[in-house]
Design a protein around this motif. Structure first.
Motif, mmCIF file in Angstrom:
data_model
loop_
_atom_site.group_PDB
_atom_site.id
_atom_site.type_symbol
_atom_site.label_atom_id
_atom_site.label_comp_id
_atom_site.label_asym_id
_atom_site.label_seq_id
_atom_site.Cartn_x
_atom_site.Cartn_y
_atom_site.Cartn_z
ATOM 1 N N GLU A 5 0.834 -1.206 0.000
ATOM 2 C CA GLU A 5 0.000 0.000 0.000
ATOM 3 C C GLU A 5 0.870 1.258 0.000
ATOM 4 N N SER A 6 1.970 1.223 0.744
ATOM 5 C CA SER A 6 2.907 2.354 0.753
ATOM 6 C C SER A 6 3.494 2.568 -0.648
ATOM 7 N N ASP A 7 3.873 1.474 -1.307
ATOM 8 C CA ASP A 7 4.384 1.565 -2.675
ATOM 9 C C ASP A 7 3.344 2.204 -3.588
ATOM 10 N N HIS A 10 3.312 5.955 -3.336
ATOM 11 C CA HIS A 10 4.417 6.588 -4.060
ATOM 12 C C HIS A 10 4.195 6.517 -5.573
ATOM 13 N N GLY A 38 11.421 6.024 4.229
ATOM 14 C CA GLY A 38 10.147 6.412 3.642
ATOM 15 C C GLY A 38 10.010 7.879 3.282
#
Length: 170
Positions: A5-7, A10, A38
């Motif tokens: 989800e973080s990817d 971005h 991050g």
């Protein structure tokens, strides 16, 4: 490694940068460099419209990282990009020693979309990142962005009069 989800967050930023590039009359590509912790360290978009075909955001990331990060920081950083690196950008990435690459759209997807519209091939072989940097850690494509990226490229090709529009064929 799976795309997290973080990817995806971005990658959303990269696709937004690609849209910004297109809206400014350029090719739709955008990229960000993120530290191991991050933090976004550097972001850019394509800037080739004025004639310098090396002004890809991934290449600019490599230049910036070489000047501003230690080798260990570069290796731990992640490059996020709206489209898989071209051969030039892959080579720069490898030479500078950057870490993982995560891309939204693949070279294979872009080639398919271009072929559907009859867009002529570019002057550089369309190689996958690992064909240029065999040891690269690469994740992508992120299918969540496929249709949006396709539409950005179609807008660019229409604007630039490249290929044909299959929807207008009788």
């Amino acid at each position: 490694m799976a795309i997290s989800e973080s990817d995806l967050g971005h990658l959303r930023r990269c696709v937004d940068l690609a849209r910004e590039a297109l809206d400014d009359g350029d090719e739709p590509f955008g990229s960000v460099l993120v530290s191991a912790g991050g933090q976004e360290l550097f972001a850019d978009r394509n800037r080739v419209k004025d004639g310098d075909a090396t002004r890809h955001p991934e290449f600019e990331i490599s230049r910036w990282a070489a000047q501003n990060l230690s080798p260990a920081e570069r290796a731990d950083a992640v490059v996020y990009t709206s489209g898989e690196h071209c051969a030039m950008c892959s080579a720069a990435h490898g030479w500078v020693g950057l870490g993982r690459i995560v891309y939204a759209g693949s070279t294979e997807q872009l080639l398919t979309w271009a072929a559907e519209r009859g867009v002529p091939a570019g002057p550089v072989a369309p190689l996958a990142i690992r064909d240029v940097v065999p040891g690269a850690v690469v994740d992508g494509p992120a299918t969540e962005f496929a249709e949006e990226l396709r539409e950005l490229h179609v807008r660019r090709w229409r604007r630039d009069g490249l290929g044909t529009d299959p929807s207008s064929r009788a």
